[in-house]
Write an enzyme that holds these catalytic residues in place. Structure first.
Site, PDB file in Angstrom:
ATOM      1  N   ARG A  14       0.898  -1.129  -0.090  1.00  0.00           N
ATOM      2  CA  ARG A  14       0.197  -0.099  -0.070  1.00  0.00           C
ATOM      3  C   ARG A  14       0.891   1.372   0.064  1.00  0.00           C
ATOM      4  O   ARG A  14       1.761   1.313   0.785  1.00  0.00           O
ATOM      5  CB  ARG A  14      -0.900   0.008   1.212  1.00  0.00           C
ATOM      6  CG  ARG A  14      -2.209   0.845   0.943  1.00  0.00           C
ATOM      7  CD  ARG A  14      -3.043   0.538   2.127  1.00  0.00           C
ATOM      8  NE  ARG A  14      -3.670  -0.980   2.306  1.00  0.00           N
ATOM      9  CZ  ARG A  14      -4.604  -1.045   2.936  1.00  0.00           C
ATOM     10  NH1 ARG A  14      -5.352  -0.180   3.654  1.00  0.00           N
ATOM     11  NH2 ARG A  14      -5.181  -2.386   3.109  1.00  0.00           N
ATOM     12  N   SER A  98      -8.440  -0.079   0.206  1.00  0.00           N
ATOM     13  CA  SER A  98      -9.555  -0.263   1.267  1.00  0.00           C
ATOM     14  C   SER A  98     -10.022   1.180   1.367  1.00  0.00           C
ATOM     15  O   SER A  98     -10.657   1.885   0.511  1.00  0.00           O
ATOM     16  CB  SER A  98      -9.012  -0.847   2.275  1.00  0.00           C
ATOM     17  OG  SER A  98     -10.129  -1.381   3.334  1.00  0.00           O
ATOM     18  N   HIS A  99      -9.897   1.439   2.696  1.00  0.00           N
ATOM     19  CA  HIS A  99     -10.573   2.969   3.190  1.00  0.00           C
ATOM     20  C   HIS A  99      -9.529   4.026   2.948  1.00  0.00           C
ATOM     21  O   HIS A  99     -10.060   5.096   3.496  1.00  0.00           O
ATOM     22  CB  HIS A  99     -10.903   2.791   4.420  1.00  0.00           C
ATOM     23  CG  HIS A  99      -9.886   2.408   5.684  1.00  0.00           C
ATOM     24  ND1 HIS A  99      -9.389   1.008   5.823  1.00  0.00           N
ATOM     25  CD2 HIS A  99      -9.302   3.099   6.414  1.00  0.00           C
ATOM     26  CE1 HIS A  99      -8.578   1.115   6.641  1.00  0.00           C
ATOM     27  NE2 HIS A  99      -8.245   2.419   7.014  1.00  0.00           N
ATOM     28  N   LYS A 108      -3.650  -6.688  -2.683  1.00  0.00           N
ATOM     29  CA  LYS A 108      -3.889  -7.670  -1.877  1.00  0.00           C
ATOM     30  C   LYS A 108      -3.625  -9.079  -2.489  1.00  0.00           C
ATOM     31  O   LYS A 108      -4.134  -9.060  -3.515  1.00  0.00           O
ATOM     32  CB  LYS A 108      -5.256  -7.646  -1.081  1.00  0.00           C
ATOM     33  CG  LYS A 108      -5.465  -6.411  -0.118  1.00  0.00           C
ATOM     34  CD  LYS A 108      -6.936  -6.484   0.458  1.00  0.00           C
ATOM     35  CE  LYS A 108      -6.697  -5.465   1.593  1.00  0.00           C
ATOM     36  NZ  LYS A 108      -8.313  -5.217   2.128  1.00  0.00           N
ATOM     37  N   ASP A 239     -17.026  -0.704   3.830  1.00  0.00           N
ATOM     38  CA  ASP A 239     -15.806  -0.155   3.526  1.00  0.00           C
ATOM     39  C   ASP A 239     -15.437   0.081   2.128  1.00  0.00           C
ATOM     40  O   ASP A 239     -16.129  -0.550   1.267  1.00  0.00           O
ATOM     41  CB  ASP A 239     -14.469  -0.484   4.386  1.00  0.00           C
ATOM     42  CG  ASP A 239     -14.152  -1.872   3.903  1.00  0.00           C
ATOM     43  OD1 ASP A 239     -14.751  -2.510   3.315  1.00  0.00           O
ATOM     44  OD2 ASP A 239     -12.913  -2.206   4.296  1.00  0.00           O
ATOM     45  N   ASP A 241     -13.221  -1.405  -0.185  1.00  0.00           N
ATOM     46  CA  ASP A 241     -13.270  -2.626  -0.937  1.00  0.00           C
ATOM     47  C   ASP A 241     -14.306  -3.837  -0.559  1.00  0.00           C
ATOM     48  O   ASP A 241     -14.344  -4.657  -1.169  1.00  0.00           O
ATOM     49  CB  ASP A 241     -11.929  -3.175  -0.758  1.00  0.00           C
ATOM     50  CG  ASP A 241     -11.391  -3.578   0.419  1.00  0.00           C
ATOM     51  OD1 ASP A 241     -11.919  -3.031   1.571  1.00  0.00           O
ATOM     52  OD2 ASP A 241     -10.345  -4.370   0.555  1.00  0.00           O
ATOM     53  N   ASP A 243     -15.082  -5.492   1.687  1.00  0.00           N
ATOM     54  CA  ASP A 243     -14.746  -6.779   2.642  1.00  0.00           C
ATOM     55  C   ASP A 243     -15.063  -6.935   4.198  1.00  0.00           C
ATOM     56  O   ASP A 243     -15.202  -7.808   4.636  1.00  0.00           O
ATOM     57  CB  ASP A 243     -13.395  -7.337   2.374  1.00  0.00           C
ATOM     58  CG  ASP A 243     -12.285  -6.385   2.985  1.00  0.00           C
ATOM     59  OD1 ASP A 243     -12.507  -5.237   3.129  1.00  0.00           O
ATOM     60  OD2 ASP A 243     -11.108  -6.674   3.117  1.00  0.00           O
ATOM     61  N   ARG A 244     -15.314  -5.531   4.618  1.00  0.00           N
ATOM     62  CA  ARG A 244     -15.868  -5.330   5.845  1.00  0.00           C
ATOM     63  C   ARG A 244     -17.486  -4.743   5.854  1.00  0.00           C
ATOM     64  O   ARG A 244     -17.583  -3.922   4.819  1.00  0.00           O
ATOM     65  CB  ARG A 244     -14.985  -4.500   6.708  1.00  0.00           C
ATOM     66  CG  ARG A 244     -13.531  -4.969   7.125  1.00  0.00           C
ATOM     67  CD  ARG A 244     -12.837  -4.173   7.916  1.00  0.00           C
ATOM     68  NE  ARG A 244     -12.768  -2.926   7.256  1.00  0.00           N
ATOM     69  CZ  ARG A 244     -12.579  -1.586   7.858  1.00  0.00           C
ATOM     70  NH1 ARG A 244     -12.264  -1.535   9.274  1.00  0.00           N
ATOM     71  NH2 ARG A 244     -11.952  -0.438   7.368  1.00  0.00           N
ATOM     72  N   HIS A 326     -14.156  -7.713  10.366  1.00  0.00           N
ATOM     73  CA  HIS A 326     -13.553  -8.572   9.131  1.00  0.00           C
ATOM     74  C   HIS A 326     -14.310  -9.967   9.855  1.00  0.00           C
ATOM     75  O   HIS A 326     -14.119 -10.430  11.027  1.00  0.00           O
ATOM     76  CB  HIS A 326     -12.108  -8.938   9.163  1.00  0.00           C
ATOM     77  CG  HIS A 326     -11.456  -7.780   8.412  1.00  0.00           C
ATOM     78  ND1 HIS A 326     -11.627  -7.717   6.952  1.00  0.00           N
ATOM     79  CD2 HIS A 326     -10.907  -6.670   9.021  1.00  0.00           C
ATOM     80  CE1 HIS A 326     -10.786  -6.725   6.447  1.00  0.00           C
ATOM     81  NE2 HIS A 326     -10.315  -6.104   7.638  1.00  0.00           N
TER      82      HIS A 326
END
Length: 450
Positions: A14, A98-99, A108, A239, A241, A243-244, A326
């Site tokens: 990242r 992500s965020h 990832k 979020d 992406d 995933d949460r 998660h």
């Protein structure tokens, strides 16, 4: 030789696009990844950030230059990339930060079957290879790139895992935060007895409405207000992406990820009695209590998806949850998927006539502080000071599985751990009531912050 240590983190890559992350670097990451995993092909997905399509294409160039094919699934949530990796049995790369703010991007990575790639499972090797530069493979034909749509199959698979066909009609406000939930939610919820009220479904990597991080209370204010205004049964925020997921009840009140972990664990245990449930050490003590009460076996781990997934593989666990929202499912290749957790919550709500606040009250046993960050110059020194202060007290138990966990004789506890990437100490406190949480929090922070 480049130094990429600043952008290769514990679990992913990242950095700031143009300064730390550009097409040339990403191409070498792709080549290094292809060398690491070998095989016939790599599946690649990307989020809605302006830089994502170009970086994903550069990564694909690096992969194909090693003689490995690429399956491009285009726009995807991170858990959709994991689905593709599991379904196709291919290693995968997801382009997202992500965020993080718009100027960031990242990667990832996973092995076939969505198995994680972290520092100790290949990321260190990838970094070292990319720092040196990775020449094209000699004597092999360049790999090809094909496109494949996985969204329909992803949505169908999730709906197979959680049956909402007999649910009472529900009205649910969904805040996608201009992230990938705006792409996946319409397909996943299509045909279900759920009236979705969309918020910020427009894909926009500049995040014009709020940061796509629902764990920060300021980012769910709009959702909370809308749930109340719409007289909705629940609210869900994803979020960037997707995933949460984070849940609010019909009053607009947040439901803690620990309560969601316990609720989903109970549902999974009903399908698989006696199963193992993973929880990290910052989830509420209510989680292992409830798991045991329902015949399950709770297993406590360090914070972080690589530790959760490793423990799930070792124990055959059916489900795992973290305080950071998660949620991991054995039936989803042990990968994390906020969408599947959201479907479980809505199914549980739709199976009975009560409100979400009534339903989740059974899973919320203690008061908690949430994560409190303190910027400190000497992380280890401050941790040592806390250990010295509390370690000599009668009835106090210390645990150093991840940072320092202090268990007090009245049942209250706190964990203090150093950030992997910033000069921060992260504090989480839990006790019987809000006043006890505040008192313990203030006592610890007085020492941490001097």
């Amino acid at each position: 030789m480049r130094d990429l240590s600043g952008i290769v983190k514990a679990y992913d890559i990242r950095g700031v696009v143009g300064e730390q992350l550009d097409a040339e670097v990403v191409r070498d990451f792709g080549a290094a990844f292809a060398r690491l995993v070998g095989g016939s092909a790599v599946v690649i997905g990307h989020d809605m950030r302006d830089s994502s399509p170009g970086l994903a294409a550069a990564f694909a160039e690096g992969v194909t230059a090693q003689g490995v094919d690429v399956v491009s699934i285009g726009l995807a949530s991170t858990d959709m990339l994991y689905f593709a990796s599991g379904k196709l049995d291919l290693p995968g790369a997801m382009f997202t930060a992500s965020h993080n703010p718009a100027e960031y991007n990242g990667i990832k990575l996973c092995r076939p079957g969505a198995a994680p790639v972290g520092q100790d499972s290949g990321l260190k090797q990838i970094r070292e290879d990319a720092e040196r530069g990775v020449p094209d493979a000699e004597g092999v034909a360049k790999g090809s790139v094909t496109e494949q749509d996985m969204l329909t199959d992803y949505a169908a698979y999730l709906r197979e895992l959680v049956d909402l066909s007999t649910s009472r009609p529900l009205k649910v406000v969904v805040d996608a935060g201009n992230g990938m939930g705006g792409h996946t939610v319409p397909q996943v919820f299509e045909g279900l007895p759920i009236d979705v009220v969309p918020m910020y479904f427009e894909l926009d990597g500049n995040f014009p409405n709020h940061e796509a991080n629902p764990l920060d209370p300021k980012n769910i204010v709009d959702l909370q207000a809308r749930v109340v205004a719409e007289k909705a049964d629940a609210g869900v925020a994803f979020d960037g992406d997707a995933d949460r997921c984070f849940v609010v009840d019909e009053r607009g009140e947040p439901v803690s990820p620990s309560a969601i972990t316990a609720l989903v664990a109970v549902r999974e245990l009903a399908k698989d009695p006696g199963g193992t449930i993973i929880h990290n050490l910052i989830t509420s003590h209510g989680v292992p209590e409830i798991v045991r009460e329902h015949g399950g076996v709770p297993v406590r781990t360090r914070v972080g998806h690589s530790f959760i997934k490793e423990e799930m593989a070792k124990t055959g666990a059916i489900f795992g949850g973290e305080h950071s929202a998660h949620y991991y499912f054995r039936d989803f290749w042990r990968a994390d998927t906020g969408m599947l957790a959201a479907l479980h919550v809505l199914a549980a709500l739709g199976e009975q006539d009560g409100t979400l606040s009534d339903l989740t009250s059974d899973y919320s046993r203690y008061a908690a502080s949430g994560e409190i960050n303190s910027t400190v110059d000497d992380q280890q020194g401050r941790l040592a000071a806390i250990k010295a202060e509390f370690g000599g007290r009668e009835g106090v138990e210390l645990d150093e599985l991840d940072g320092l966990t202090v268990n007090l004789p009245d049942g209250s506890w706190f964990n203090l751990r150093a950030s992997n990437t910033e000069p921060l100490l992260r504090l989480n406190v839990e006790a019987a009531d809000a006043a006890s949480v505040a008192a313990l929090r203030d006592e610890v922070l007085a020492i941490v912050r001097g």
